[in-house]
Scaffold this motif. Structure first.
Motif, PDB file in Angstrom:
ATOM      1  N   ILE A   1      -7.764   0.554  -7.125  1.00  0.00           N
ATOM      2  CA  ILE A   1      -7.223   1.063  -5.874  1.00  0.00           C
ATOM      3  C   ILE A   1      -8.177   0.669  -4.751  1.00  0.00           C
ATOM      4  O   ILE A   1      -9.382   0.917  -4.859  1.00  0.00           O
ATOM      5  CB  ILE A   1      -7.075   2.593  -5.915  1.00  0.00           C
TER       6      ILE A   1
ATOM      7  N   GLU B   1       0.816  -1.204   0.000  1.00  0.00           N
ATOM      8  CA  GLU B   1       0.000   0.000   0.000  1.00  0.00           C
ATOM      9  C   GLU B   1       0.856   1.263   0.000  1.00  0.00           C
ATOM     10  O   GLU B   1       0.387   2.339  -0.346  1.00  0.00           O
ATOM     11  CB  GLU B   1      -0.922   0.000   1.224  1.00  0.00           C
TER      12      GLU B   1
ATOM     13  N   HIS C   1      -8.905   5.621 -11.020  1.00  0.00           N
ATOM     14  CA  HIS C   1      -8.275   4.316 -10.874  1.00  0.00           C
ATOM     15  C   HIS C   1      -7.508   3.926 -12.129  1.00  0.00           C
ATOM     16  O   HIS C   1      -6.594   3.097 -12.050  1.00  0.00           O
ATOM     17  CB  HIS C   1      -9.336   3.248 -10.589  1.00  0.00           C
TER      18      HIS C   1
ATOM     19  N   PHE D   1       1.066   3.787  -6.687  1.00  0.00           N
ATOM     20  CA  PHE D   1       0.207   3.080  -7.637  1.00  0.00           C
ATOM     21  C   PHE D   1       0.449   3.597  -9.046  1.00  0.00           C
ATOM     22  O   PHE D   1       0.523   4.807  -9.277  1.00  0.00           O
ATOM     23  CB  PHE D   1      -1.263   3.277  -7.249  1.00  0.00           C
TER      24      PHE D   1
END
Length: 496
Positions: free
Chosen positions: A246, A49, A184, A53
């Motif tokens: 996500i 995490e 996303h 991303f």
């Protein structure tokens, strides 16, 4: 094992752990099979995490973009075409002897548009809790039920509930996830993609007035609304494509679908002064925004006669609004940071001036020119809302940032058209209503000009604080090195 860890990564850390000193034990994690021999130091296991991303910038995202485009089209295309239904409702439910006829009828469309935005803070919580897909599918189903129920009512009273509340709440739950899910899949192309998605409402705004006019004339209002239910059914199917990449914020923080209340209602977004200005400046500019969409058709009938081709005006707004969303959505990708706000300022300036120009147009061609410009900058205002929200609060908080903004927008967008209808009923003219509708965009645009200055000041203060902290750390290191006996083997202290 932490979700998302790969086996090679785990083994490498385990080898490092086995080479360390046994005298210093650390908490360990277990493999999914519970084997203690496979334990590794918990603080050395990489947390996926915390890794940045990487957005696909395409792939399945293009399918999601088309689904979101249909959502914007079906929701706001129907809302923007309410002017056609407004004329039909006046004929079906009212009489010319009713002094408050336009005031009461305008509440149907105005309440519907307002509820879409009023529910947005609640929708943002559901989006964080359940995800974009479940929220959007459920909202589409509720919207379908509300629109179908509206086709059976025979008076304005029930229409307030079925169309103004149930249908609108469903649209709200379907609409907001279509904005969030784009983040996303896209980052570098987010401005362009938002432009394409929001252009969906322009395409529907162009075509629906002609479709509704023909359907109302041939099959009547009730069957017309039942045909519109097909759009909501397709929207429900399209919402199944919202595959999240996500994890929702509540799952990242708690690892479950039952987050604490403090994690649902995010107050961090209100710590940003730039966001607070934006969240109150936008609503201040929108008191007259929805007035042309509701009352322009009736104004044209009164000024140019019932035979005037009034549907062309909505078509002009729809065409240039779509062009504006594509152009300014792409332009926004090249405008750095919060300077995107200046695009919204320019759009409010033009929209306000064009609203004031509507009563001055005594020829139909002049009214067409006004609608073309209004639509162009309407597209500019809409398509860059999501990119500005990402700039002000970041990706983690953008769902509730957009939700609270839309919720605050509900009040001005709800009260504007009924006030315009009230002025028309009393003054027998729409002129003053359109003049007043142009003032709020000018005021709101002036307020938004403060945001780039505030954000620049905040960044400067943050940089100065970071530099001060860096200097303090450097000074402490120098003082420690200068201390007597520090790191000197001759003092008898071990350098180990």
């Amino acid at each position: 094992m932490t979700e998302g860890n790969g086996l090679p990564e785990h083994s490498a850390v385990q080898n490092e752990a086995s080479a360390g000193s046994a005298a210093e034990e650390k908490p360990s994690t277990e493999m999914e099979n519970g084997d203690r021999s496979a334990s590794v130091p918990a603080d050395e296991v990489a947390d996926p995490e915390t890794e940045e991303f990487v957005h696909p910038e395409g792939g399945w995202g293009w399918v999601v973009m088309l689904a979101a485009m249909w959502c914007n089209g079906s929701v706001f295309g129907i809302q923007n075409a309410f002017g056609i239904l407004f004329v039909s409702l006046l004929r079906e439910f009212g009489s010319e002897n009713d002094e408050d006829l336009r005031f009461r009828t305008a509440w149907v469309g105005s309440l519907s548009m307002g509820m879409i935005f009023f529910c947005s803070p609640i929708v943002s919580v559901f989006t964080d809790l359940l995800g974009c897909r479940i929220t959007a599918v459920g909202g589409s189903a509720v919207g379908l039920v509300g629109l179908l129920a509206s086709s059976f009512v025979t008076s304005l009273g029930p229409m307030y509930f079925t169309y103004g509340i149930v249908f609108a709440c469903g649209c709200s739950f379907a609409y907001q996830p279509s904005l969030v899910i784009l983040g996303h899949y896209f980052k570098k192309r987010l401005g362009l993609v938002n432009g394409i998605v929001t252009a969906g409402s322009s395409v529907f705004t162009i075509t629906l007035p002609f479709l509704l006019s023909g359907l109302l004339e041939k099959v009547g209002r009730q069957n017309t609304m039942r045909i519109l239910c097909i759009f909501m059914f397709i929207l429900m199917l399209a919402s199944f494509t919202y595959k999240p990449l996500i994890p929702t914020k509540s799952k990242k923080q708690t690892g479950s679908r039952c987050p604490r209340l403090g994690q649902l209602f995010n107050v961090n977004i209100w710590k940003s002064l730039g966001y607070r200005i934006w969240a109150f400046g936008i609503p201040a500019a929108l008191y007259g925004y929805f007035v042309p969409y509701v009352h322009l058709m009736k104004h044209v009938e009164e000024r140019f006669g019932k035979d005037a081709n009034k549907e062309v005006l909505l078509m002009c707004i729809g065409i240039t609004s779509g062009v504006g969303r594509l152009i300014f959505g792409r332009v926004a990708d090249y405008v750095p940071g919060v300077n995107k706000v200046y695009l919204q300022v320019s759009s409010f300036l033009v929209i306000g001036l064009m609203s004031m120009m509507i009563p001055l147009c005594n020829i139909f061609g002049g009214l067409i020119a006004v609608c073309l410009l209004m639509g162009l900058f309407d597209g500019c205002f809409i398509c860059i809302m999501a990119p500005i929200a990402f700039e002000l609060v970041g990706a983690d908080d953008v769902s509730q940032a957009i939700g609270f903004l839309l919720g605050l927008m509900s009040v001005p967008m709800t009260v504007g058209p009924p006030i315009a209808g009230f002025l028309r009923d009393r003054l027998k003219s729409y002129d003053l209503a359109f003049y007043l509708a142009g003032i709020p965009p000018l005021v709101g645009g002036a307020v938004l000009c403060l945001i780039p200055w505030v954000e620049a000041r905040r960044r400067k203060q943050a940089q100065e604080q970071a530099q001060d902290q860096e200097q303090d750390v450097s000074q402490k290191m120098l003082d420690t090195e200068k201390a007597p006996g520090h790191g000197d083997p001759r003092t008898g202290e071990s350098v180990l």
